[in-house]
Scaffold this motif. Structure first.
Motif, mmCIF file in Angstrom:
data_model
loop_
_atom_site.group_PDB
_atom_site.id
_atom_site.type_symbol
_atom_site.label_atom_id
_atom_site.label_comp_id
_atom_site.label_asym_id
_atom_site.label_seq_id
_atom_site.Cartn_x
_atom_site.Cartn_y
_atom_site.Cartn_z
ATOM 1 N N GLY A 20 97.532 -43.064 80.605
ATOM 2 C CA GLY A 20 97.517 -41.861 81.447
ATOM 3 C C GLY A 20 96.527 -40.837 80.946
ATOM 4 N N ILE A 21 96.500 -40.590 79.626
ATOM 5 C CA ILE A 21 95.559 -39.607 79.080
ATOM 6 C C ILE A 21 94.127 -40.109 79.201
ATOM 7 N N ALA A 22 93.930 -41.424 79.050
ATOM 8 C CA ALA A 22 92.578 -41.990 79.126
ATOM 9 C C ALA A 22 91.942 -41.801 80.494
ATOM 10 N N GLN A 23 92.750 -41.591 81.530
ATOM 11 C CA GLN A 23 92.213 -41.403 82.878
ATOM 12 C C GLN A 23 91.729 -39.979 83.132
ATOM 13 N N CYS A 24 92.007 -39.053 82.193
ATOM 14 C CA CYS A 24 91.562 -37.665 82.359
ATOM 15 C C CYS A 24 90.046 -37.562 82.185
ATOM 16 N N PRO A 25 89.386 -36.644 82.891
ATOM 17 C CA PRO A 25 87.935 -36.484 82.761
ATOM 18 C C PRO A 25 87.545 -36.144 81.322
ATOM 19 N N ASN A 26 86.431 -36.668 80.873
ATOM 20 C CA ASN A 26 85.828 -36.407 79.561
ATOM 21 C C ASN A 26 86.565 -37.077 78.403
ATOM 22 N N THR A 27 87.672 -37.768 78.668
ATOM 23 C CA THR A 27 88.382 -38.428 77.569
ATOM 24 C C THR A 27 87.564 -39.617 77.064
ATOM 25 N N VAL A 28 87.373 -39.673 75.745
ATOM 26 C CA VAL A 28 86.712 -40.815 75.116
ATOM 27 C C VAL A 28 87.752 -41.805 74.606
ATOM 28 N N LEU A 29 88.694 -41.282 73.832
ATOM 29 C CA LEU A 29 89.668 -42.160 73.192
ATOM 30 C C LEU A 29 90.949 -41.371 72.930
ATOM 31 N N THR A 30 92.094 -41.998 73.200
ATOM 32 C CA THR A 30 93.382 -41.410 72.850
ATOM 33 C C THR A 30 94.215 -42.462 72.131
ATOM 34 N N ARG A 31 94.905 -42.017 71.075
ATOM 35 C CA ARG A 31 95.652 -42.973 70.261
ATOM 36 C C ARG A 31 96.988 -42.375 69.818
ATOM 37 N N ILE A 32 97.927 -43.300 69.522
ATOM 38 C CA ILE A 32 99.229 -42.897 68.993
ATOM 39 C C ILE A 32 99.490 -43.680 67.720
ATOM 40 N N TRP A 33 99.834 -42.936 66.669
ATOM 41 C CA TRP A 33 100.308 -43.542 65.422
ATOM 42 C C TRP A 33 101.787 -43.181 65.259
ATOM 43 N N LEU A 34 102.611 -44.133 64.865
ATOM 44 C CA LEU A 34 104.018 -43.870 64.599
ATOM 45 C C LEU A 34 104.314 -44.169 63.128
ATOM 46 N N THR A 35 105.264 -43.436 62.566
ATOM 47 C CA THR A 35 105.636 -43.649 61.165
ATOM 48 C C THR A 35 106.667 -44.772 61.076
ATOM 49 N N THR A 36 106.272 -45.880 60.444
ATOM 50 C CA THR A 36 107.155 -47.034 60.244
ATOM 51 C C THR A 36 106.826 -47.691 58.910
ATOM 52 N N PRO A 37 107.766 -48.443 58.319
ATOM 53 C CA PRO A 37 107.449 -49.207 57.108
ATOM 54 C C PRO A 37 106.452 -50.315 57.416
ATOM 55 N N ASN A 38 105.643 -50.673 56.434
ATOM 56 C CA ASN A 38 104.645 -51.727 56.633
ATOM 57 C C ASN A 38 105.277 -53.042 57.071
ATOM 58 N N GLU A 39 106.491 -53.346 56.558
ATOM 59 C CA GLU A 39 107.106 -54.635 56.859
ATOM 60 C C GLU A 39 107.497 -54.767 58.322
ATOM 61 N N LEU A 40 107.572 -53.636 59.070
ATOM 62 C CA LEU A 40 107.911 -53.696 60.484
ATOM 63 C C LEU A 40 106.676 -53.694 61.379
ATOM 64 N N CYS A 41 105.500 -53.643 60.772
ATOM 65 C CA CYS A 41 104.254 -53.611 61.536
ATOM 66 C C CYS A 41 103.717 -55.034 61.698
ATOM 67 N N THR A 42 103.478 -55.447 62.937
ATOM 68 C CA THR A 42 102.988 -56.796 63.219
ATOM 69 C C THR A 42 101.625 -57.040 62.573
ATOM 70 N N VAL A 43 100.713 -56.063 62.694
ATOM 71 C CA VAL A 43 99.364 -56.224 62.132
ATOM 72 C C VAL A 43 99.426 -56.364 60.615
ATOM 73 N N CYS A 44 100.233 -55.524 59.960
ATOM 74 C CA CYS A 44 100.333 -55.594 58.497
ATOM 75 C C CYS A 44 100.926 -56.914 58.051
ATOM 76 N N ARG A 45 101.904 -57.429 58.803
ATOM 77 C CA ARG A 45 102.499 -58.717 58.427
ATOM 78 C C ARG A 45 101.501 -59.840 58.602
ATOM 79 N N GLU A 46 100.690 -59.786 59.657
ATOM 80 C CA GLU A 46 99.672 -60.817 59.856
ATOM 81 C C GLU A 46 98.639 -60.778 58.735
ATOM 82 N N ARG A 47 98.366 -59.593 58.239
ATOM 83 C CA ARG A 47 97.427 -59.458 57.125
ATOM 84 C C ARG A 47 98.093 -59.713 55.777
#
Length: 528
Positions: A20-47
């Motif tokens: 939704g935010i990415a559709q706004c004019p002039n938006t380049v990039l929007t991101r969300i980071w959430l606080t979680t332990p590394n063991e619950l992160c899919t990317v961290c487990r794959e790495r």
């Protein structure tokens, strides 16, 4: 806002916010980071980078509009996948809970990690809003914009972040509720099975020394968390011992979950034990917890443990040693606290010697072995057991208990009962039904001489036994031969199903399970 509020799954909520935010004019990039332990992160487990289990900021959603058509702003595994709390601007926003707006950027500021990217995309503003729900910072919503974000637009981003935080918290709650509901439904199913089973034999009956020895062992081991291996012939009451151990343990307030290993198809063992995620295989229409997850905090009774395939025994050993497992199709490692009680009527030591059972798993399961003697070795308990089952059957059948003579009790005590307590219970119940208000009469087949029976029990060990793989290979070869003979037809009087004496639907499922392709049958597929 409305579309965000209507979403329930966390992934869907996150995508809706960033898209939704990415559709706004002039938006380049929007991101969300959430606080979680590394063991619950899919990317961290794959790495395989989960050694630090403290809470970090992990990138969970990303969207934008790039000037580079090759750019993929939906990736979550890039250089900025995670930040320690308090480090860099994203980490400091999460720690302080204060928003940040930097407008009129030139692209050469010292804190910018990739000045070339700022220049290519024409970024003029960086803004970050903490995602706060009930005074807890869930994460950070960040925006890179080509325009100069004014105070009014920044306040709008604050309002959006507040709604997003509520939606994220609700989505997490819905996910947790769905998991708890699935677990509760499974536990209720097992509890209903427990109630049904309890109608059969509710307590130990007998005063023989061998039975009292078993009860003393149960009293000794129940308060501990030691693994117990219950051995004995079929029908001796191994499940009753498992239930007694659980009921006398500190885990009695949690469920006793049972698995009949002999009733689980080979290809479903992993899903049955550890569960699966939606879409992990054909027929996996929803996430489903496995028996280990359901037994967390309680006791898991593995009946007929000798039937577990060798390939599955290694995974079973891992969860017994480390308390960790993954659902089928999932990369998230889950931890459980489960007490194991296993049972078998096989000689597992002989199975270990034959290579059909892992030695390390055997020793892991048999920390405290309990052997239940057959009924013929405690004949003094038979009259008391018979009277117990007579009263129990009469009550369940809503009949008056028949009169029992000493001659009948002597007759029952003289029988060898190859089916043990279960056979005695069934014979007594049948006799109660046939008594029709008269005295109890039982009709028993003559007992086989013990020497003959012992010889019969030894015969399978002396004959050449087939492994599961050999049986499957024989079945596959037989089905291929039948298909060749019937020219690939399954149905009809001349079809392969008729030749094999089985239902066509059953044959079709076996063909699929064994990986036989009728269209590609070659002479090489045939035995010999």
């Amino acid at each position: 806002m409305v579309s965000t509020a209507q979403q329930r799954g966390l992934d869907a909520v996150l995508r809706t916010i960033t898209d939704g935010i990415a559709q706004c004019p002039n938006t380049v990039l929007t991101r969300i980071w959430l606080t979680t332990p590394n063991e619950l992160c899919t990317v961290c487990r794959e790495r395989k980078d989960v050694s630090d289990n403290s809470r970090w900021l992990h990138l969970v959603a990303s969207a934008g509009v790039s000037r580079d058509p090759q750019a993929d702003y939906g990736r979550l595994d890039g250089s900025f996948h995670r930040f320690p709390l308090g480090e860099r601007k994203i980490g400091r926003v999460a720690t302080s809970g204060e928003p940040l707006r930097l407008a009129g950027l030139r692209g050469d500021e010292e804190w910018i990690a990739d000045p070339d990217w700022f220049a290519r995309e024409g970024v003029r503003t960086f803004a970050a809003q903490p995602l706060i729900f009930r005074e807890e910072v869930l994460g950070v919503l960040a925006l890179f914009d080509r325009g100069l974000l004014n105070e009014q637009a920044f306040e709008w981003l604050r309002m959006f972040a507040d709604y997003a935080a509520v939606s994220i918290a609700n989505a997490k709650a819905f996910d947790e509720i769905a998991l708890l509901r699935a677990r509760l439904e499974e536990e209720n199913l097992y509890l209903r099975e427990e109630v049904t089973a309890a109608l059969g034999m509710e307590e130990f009956v007998g005063e023989s020394q061998s039975l009292q020895h078993v009860l003393r062992q149960v009293q000794l081991v129940a308060p501990t968390d030691a693994a117990v291996l219950v051995t004995g012939e079929s029908g001796t009451g191994k499940e009753l011992v498992a239930r007694a151990i659980h009921d006398r343990s500190r885990r009695r307030d949690r469920a006793l979950i049972k698995v009949n290993c002999s009733a689980v198809p080979d290809q479903l063992f992993e899903s049955e034990f550890f569960g699966h995620v939606k879409g992990s295989f054909t027929g996996a229409l929803a996430d489903r917890p496995g028996r280990f997850e359901l037994a967390d905090g309680g006791t898991l009774f593995l009946d007929e443990i000798g039937e577990v395939p060798v390939a599955m025994q290694a995974k079973l050993l891992r969860v017994l040693q480390e308390g960790e497992f993954e659902r089928v199709g999932d990369t998230r490692t889950r931890r459980v606290d489960v007490r194991i009680v296993a049972a078998t009527n096989r000689d597992l030591k002989r199975e270990v010697e034959a290579g059909r059972f892992r030695e390390d798993l055997f020793y892991r399961l048999s920390v405290f072995p309990i052997h239940i003697p057959p009924l013929r070795e405690r004949r003094e308990d038979i009259p008391q057991l018979a009277l117990h089952f007579i009263a129990q059957s009469a009550k369940r059948l809503n009949r008056r208990a028949p009169r029992v003579t000493q001659a009948v009790l002597n007759q029952l005590a003289a029988h060898d009962w190859p089916g043990n307590v279960r056979e005695l219970q069934n014979v007594v119940e049948r006799a109660v039904i046939l008594s029709q208000g008269g005295p109890l009469r039982v009709h028993l087949h003559p007992s086989q001489p013990r020497e003959t029976r012992a010889l019969s029990r030894d015969m399978p060990s002396r004959a050449q036994l087939l492994t599961r793989e050999e049986l499957k290979r024989q079945e596959r070869e037989s089905i291929i031969q039948a298909l060749r003979t019937s020219e690939g037809r399954i149905f009809g009087a001349q079809g392969a199903a008729a030749l094999l004496g089985m239902k066509p639907t059953t044959l079709a499922s076996r063909i699929k399970a064994l990986g036989i392709q009728r269209a590609k049958l070659r002479d090489a597929d045939l035995p010999g």
